[in-house]
Design a protein around this motif. Structure first.
Motif, PDB file in Angstrom:
ATOM      1  N   GLU A  41       0.837  -1.045  -0.073  1.00  0.00           N
ATOM      2  CA  GLU A  41       0.438   0.068  -0.534  1.00  0.00           C
ATOM      3  C   GLU A  41       1.056   1.016  -0.187  1.00  0.00           C
ATOM      4  OE1 GLU A  41      -2.939  -0.266   3.219  1.00  0.00           O
ATOM      5  OE2 GLU A  41      -3.255  -2.098   2.293  1.00  0.00           O
ATOM      6  N   TYR A  42       2.192   1.908   0.544  1.00  0.00           N
ATOM      7  CA  TYR A  42       2.851   2.285   0.730  1.00  0.00           C
ATOM      8  C   TYR A  42       3.476   2.463  -0.398  1.00  0.00           C
ATOM      9  CZ  TYR A  42       6.450   5.721   2.569  1.00  0.00           C
ATOM     10  OH  TYR A  42       6.936   6.524   2.551  1.00  0.00           O
ATOM     11  N   ALA A  43       3.389   1.627  -1.241  1.00  0.00           N
ATOM     12  CA  ALA A  43       4.605   1.479  -2.385  1.00  0.00           C
ATOM     13  C   ALA A  43       4.138   1.886  -3.230  1.00  0.00           C
ATOM     14  CB  ALA A  43       5.317   0.225  -2.308  1.00  0.00           C
ATOM     15  N   ALA A  44       2.387   1.602  -3.253  1.00  0.00           N
ATOM     16  CA  ALA A  44       1.925   2.247  -4.637  1.00  0.00           C
ATOM     17  C   ALA A  44       1.303   3.623  -4.064  1.00  0.00           C
ATOM     18  CB  ALA A  44       0.455   1.384  -4.465  1.00  0.00           C
ATOM     19  N   ALA A  45       1.136   4.033  -3.504  1.00  0.00           N
ATOM     20  CA  ALA A  45       0.861   5.112  -2.961  1.00  0.00           C
ATOM     21  C   ALA A  45       2.206   6.583  -3.105  1.00  0.00           C
ATOM     22  CB  ALA A  45       0.081   5.918  -1.271  1.00  0.00           C
ATOM     23  N   ARG A  46       3.241   5.619  -2.760  1.00  0.00           N
ATOM     24  CA  ARG A  46       4.279   6.344  -3.510  1.00  0.00           C
ATOM     25  C   ARG A  46       5.095   6.984  -4.694  1.00  0.00           C
ATOM     26  NH1 ARG A  46       9.428   7.491  -0.078  1.00  0.00           N
ATOM     27  NH2 ARG A  46      10.227   9.464  -1.451  1.00  0.00           N
ATOM     28  N   LEU A  47       4.588   5.976  -5.240  1.00  0.00           N
ATOM     29  CA  LEU A  47       4.451   5.792  -6.888  1.00  0.00           C
ATOM     30  C   LEU A  47       3.457   6.883  -7.516  1.00  0.00           C
ATOM     31  CD1 LEU A  47       7.320   4.347  -6.636  1.00  0.00           C
ATOM     32  CD2 LEU A  47       6.801   3.890  -8.219  1.00  0.00           C
ATOM     33  N   GLY A  48       1.925   6.656  -6.686  1.00  0.00           N
ATOM     34  CA  GLY A  48       0.718   7.092  -7.574  1.00  0.00           C
ATOM     35  C   GLY A  48       0.010   6.304  -8.304  1.00  0.00           C
ATOM     36  N   LYS A  49       0.075   4.886  -8.433  1.00  0.00           N
ATOM     37  CA  LYS A  49      -0.272   4.204  -8.728  1.00  0.00           C
ATOM     38  C   LYS A  49      -1.523   3.463  -7.519  1.00  0.00           C
ATOM     39  CE  LYS A  49       2.831   4.535 -12.564  1.00  0.00           C
ATOM     40  NZ  LYS A  49       1.199   4.685 -13.462  1.00  0.00           N
ATOM     41  N   GLU A  50      -1.854   2.645  -8.302  1.00  0.00           N
ATOM     42  CA  GLU A  50      -3.640   2.203  -7.111  1.00  0.00           C
ATOM     43  C   GLU A  50      -3.216   0.877  -6.615  1.00  0.00           C
ATOM     44  OE1 GLU A  50      -7.214   2.390 -10.730  1.00  0.00           O
ATOM     45  OE2 GLU A  50      -6.454   0.951 -10.033  1.00  0.00           O
ATOM     46  N   ALA A  51      -2.216  -0.075  -6.963  1.00  0.00           N
ATOM     47  CA  ALA A  51      -1.807  -1.235  -6.523  1.00  0.00           C
ATOM     48  C   ALA A  51      -0.681  -1.442  -6.764  1.00  0.00           C
ATOM     49  CB  ALA A  51      -2.843  -1.973  -6.389  1.00  0.00           C
ATOM     50  N   ALA A  52       0.289  -2.364  -5.247  1.00  0.00           N
ATOM     51  CA  ALA A  52       1.542  -2.832  -5.862  1.00  0.00           C
ATOM     52  C   ALA A  52       1.722  -4.330  -5.950  1.00  0.00           C
ATOM     53  CB  ALA A  52       2.269  -1.787  -5.208  1.00  0.00           C
ATOM     54  N   LEU A  53       2.760  -4.927  -6.128  1.00  0.00           N
ATOM     55  CA  LEU A  53       2.722  -6.165  -5.595  1.00  0.00           C
ATOM     56  C   LEU A  53       5.041  -6.233  -5.385  1.00  0.00           C
ATOM     57  CD1 LEU A  53       1.651  -8.923  -5.747  1.00  0.00           C
ATOM     58  CD2 LEU A  53       2.580  -9.745  -7.744  1.00  0.00           C
ATOM     59  N   PHE A  54       4.420  -7.142  -4.210  1.00  0.00           N
ATOM     60  CA  PHE A  54       6.587  -7.260  -3.675  1.00  0.00           C
ATOM     61  C   PHE A  54       6.631  -8.612  -4.389  1.00  0.00           C
ATOM     62  CE2 PHE A  54       8.940  -9.212   0.333  1.00  0.00           C
ATOM     63  CZ  PHE A  54      10.009  -8.095  -0.112  1.00  0.00           C
ATOM     64  N   VAL A  55       8.021  -8.340  -4.677  1.00  0.00           N
ATOM     65  CA  VAL A  55       8.577  -9.926  -5.340  1.00  0.00           C
ATOM     66  C   VAL A  55       9.886 -10.571  -5.189  1.00  0.00           C
ATOM     67  CG1 VAL A  55       7.022  -9.755  -7.577  1.00  0.00           C
ATOM     68  CG2 VAL A  55       8.933  -8.270  -7.331  1.00  0.00           C
ATOM     69  N   PRO A  56      10.464 -10.746  -5.244  1.00  0.00           N
ATOM     70  CA  PRO A  56      11.888 -11.518  -4.238  1.00  0.00           C
ATOM     71  C   PRO A  56      12.620 -10.884  -5.527  1.00  0.00           C
ATOM     72  CG  PRO A  56      10.035 -13.372  -5.401  1.00  0.00           C
ATOM     73  CD  PRO A  56       9.352 -12.699  -5.536  1.00  0.00           C
ATOM     74  N   THR A  57      12.783 -10.114  -6.792  1.00  0.00           N
ATOM     75  CA  THR A  57      13.467  -9.613  -7.440  1.00  0.00           C
ATOM     76  C   THR A  57      12.942  -8.725  -8.204  1.00  0.00           C
ATOM     77  OG1 THR A  57      13.830 -11.405  -8.621  1.00  0.00           O
ATOM     78  CG2 THR A  57      14.859 -11.583  -7.410  1.00  0.00           C
ATOM     79  N   GLY A  58      14.150  -7.974  -9.087  1.00  0.00           N
ATOM     80  CA  GLY A  58      13.828  -7.228  -9.722  1.00  0.00           C
ATOM     81  C   GLY A  58      13.259  -7.877 -11.563  1.00  0.00           C
ATOM     82  N   THR A  59      14.357  -8.741 -11.064  1.00  0.00           N
ATOM     83  CA  THR A  59      14.138  -9.541 -12.476  1.00  0.00           C
ATOM     84  C   THR A  59      12.463 -10.228 -12.841  1.00  0.00           C
ATOM     85  OG1 THR A  59      16.343  -9.732 -12.639  1.00  0.00           O
ATOM     86  CG2 THR A  59      15.030 -11.757 -14.055  1.00  0.00           C
ATOM     87  N   MET A  60      12.440 -10.471 -10.955  1.00  0.00           N
ATOM     88  CA  MET A  60      11.204 -11.443 -11.457  1.00  0.00           C
ATOM     89  C   MET A  60       9.962 -10.469 -11.500  1.00  0.00           C
ATOM     90  SD  MET A  60       8.207 -13.608  -8.857  1.00  0.00           S
ATOM     91  CE  MET A  60      10.117 -15.280  -9.062  1.00  0.00           C
ATOM     92  N   GLY A  61      10.031  -9.144 -11.426  1.00  0.00           N
ATOM     93  CA  GLY A  61       9.556  -7.728 -11.776  1.00  0.00           C
ATOM     94  C   GLY A  61       9.126  -7.538 -12.823  1.00  0.00           C
ATOM     95  N   ASN A  62      10.496  -7.361 -13.559  1.00  0.00           N
ATOM     96  CA  ASN A  62      10.182  -7.057 -15.120  1.00  0.00           C
ATOM     97  C   ASN A  62       9.601  -7.944 -15.881  1.00  0.00           C
ATOM     98  OD1 ASN A  62      11.588  -4.827 -14.881  1.00  0.00           O
ATOM     99  ND2 ASN A  62      13.312  -5.813 -14.997  1.00  0.00           N
ATOM    100  N   GLN A  63      10.115  -9.734 -15.663  1.00  0.00           N
ATOM    101  CA  GLN A  63       9.746 -10.908 -16.479  1.00  0.00           C
ATOM    102  C   GLN A  63       7.970 -10.813 -16.041  1.00  0.00           C
ATOM    103  OE1 GLN A  63      11.553 -12.672 -18.415  1.00  0.00           O
ATOM    104  NE2 GLN A  63      12.690 -11.069 -18.153  1.00  0.00           N
TER     105      GLN A  63
END
Ligand SMILES: *Cc1c(COP(=O)(O)O)cnc(C)c1O
Length: 340
Positions: A41-63
């Motif tokens: 919730e904090y990360a989504a608000a910080r970036l001005g987006k509706e929602a966020a997902l916590f992922v293990p790595t940046g690579t997995m996030g991009n994939q």
């Protein structure tokens, strides 16, 4: 050893370790981990987006972004030296079944007209353009800040063509600190954003993807399919939240230290600096000094400095929270001894 290989080597601060110890946890696959939910919730608000997902790595996030945005057989436009193209094991092809269409940028910045020209028309022979990826800061360009205006121009073209944009913002907070542009303004130039908690922000593990609530719902399913659905992940999310809340300011010191490295090494005959140092990465060219990058990395190691080879004659030095000004002065001194 003074470790300048990457800002990923940063160890969690005491406050992060404390947060891990005290985190209220639950099963995050059931979305019942309070610490993960709070971070998202904090990360989504910080970036001005509706929602966020916590992922293990940046690579997995991009994939996950590529998997969620695209269908197999589509094409993804991205910069030729981007992390997604260069360093992710051809994941977007292997996993999402898309083909990359690379653009040669200038210091990581793609010409908006080149992006426009690369967008496919509606033709039975052609793949469809499924996604445009941006990267800020640009890693291989030496932590280069991609100007907001360039991102706005590309996003405008993407919207005219109804193509989503994903921002690989592994070091987006470095871009923001260097340029003074709010991360929200960068994030507004993309449908989805990935950023790393585990680099300059110093968290032990993890990245965030942000976007619309419906995108994140689909992304959550992809994360599970990939085996990234974690259970009491609050143990690692809680330090991530501390990182996001307390570490952004210290990126300024990392940038100042990179400047110190830049000016120190410019004074060493035989070495030159390849990039315009804007954030925490310095690319040193070793050719005139008579060393290949690998040889130079070996010499550095003997002198108690860790760095990585980034090309035949390019060595990357990265500043971060776990090295201070004195360390950098020491690095400059020892390097002048190696080459001098
Ligand atoms: C480090 C990095 C990533 C990947 O992050 P990992 O957590 O190491 O998988 C993605 N993009 C860029 C630009 C990076 O620098």
């Amino acid at each position: 050893m003074i470790d300048l290989r990457s800002d990923t080597v940063t160890k969690p601060t005491f406050e992060m370790r404390e947060a891990a110890l005290e985190a209220e946890v639950g099963d995050d696959v059931y979305e019942e981990d309070p610490a993960v939910n709070e971070l998202e919730e904090y990360a989504a608000a910080r970036l001005g987006k509706e929602a966020a997902l916590f992922v293990p790595t940046g690579t997995m996030g991009n994939q996950i972004a590529a998997l969620t945005h695209c269908r197999p057989g589509q094409e993804v436009i991205l910069e030729v030296d981007s992390h997604i193209f260069y360093y992710e094991g051809a994941g977007i092809s292997a996993l999402a079944g898309v083909q990359p269409r690379t653009i040669h940028g200038t210091r990581g910045v793609m010409d908006p007209e080149a992006v426009r020209d690369a967008i496919r028309e509606d033709d039975i022979h052609l793949p469809e353009t499924g996604l445009i990826c941006l990267e800020n800061t640009h890693n291989r360009a030496g932590g280069a800040v991609v100007p907001l205006k360039n991102m706005q121009e590309i996003y405008q073209i993407a919207r005219e063509n109804e193509i989503p944009v994903h921002l690989d913002g592994a070091r987006l907070f470095n871009a923001s600190v260097a340029s003074g542009v709010d991360v929200k303004d960068y994030a507004a130039q993309a449908d989805t954003v990935q950023f790393c908690l585990s680099k300059g922000l110093g968290a032990p593990v993890g990245s965030i993807i942000t976007g619309t609530a419906s995108f994140i719902k689909k992304a959550r399913k992809w994360r599970k399919r990939l085996g990234g659905g974690m259970r009491q992940a609050g143990i690692i999310a809680a330090p991530g939240l501390v990182a996001l809340k307390t570490m952004v300011g210290s990126l300024r010191d990392d940038h100042d230290n990179a400047q110190l490295l830049d000016s120190g090494l410019r004074g060493v005959e035989g070495l030159s600096i390849e990039n315009k140092v804007e954030t925490n990465i310095v690319l040193v060219n070793t050719k005139e000094a008579g060393f290949t990058a690998k040889e130079f990395v070996g010499k550095l190691k003997e002198a108690g400095i860790l760095a990585i080879s980034y090309g035949p004659y390019t060595v990357r030095l990265t500043t971060h929270h776990d090295v201070d000004r004195e360390d950098i002065e020491e690095v400059n001194y020892r390097i002048s001894g190696i080459v001098g």
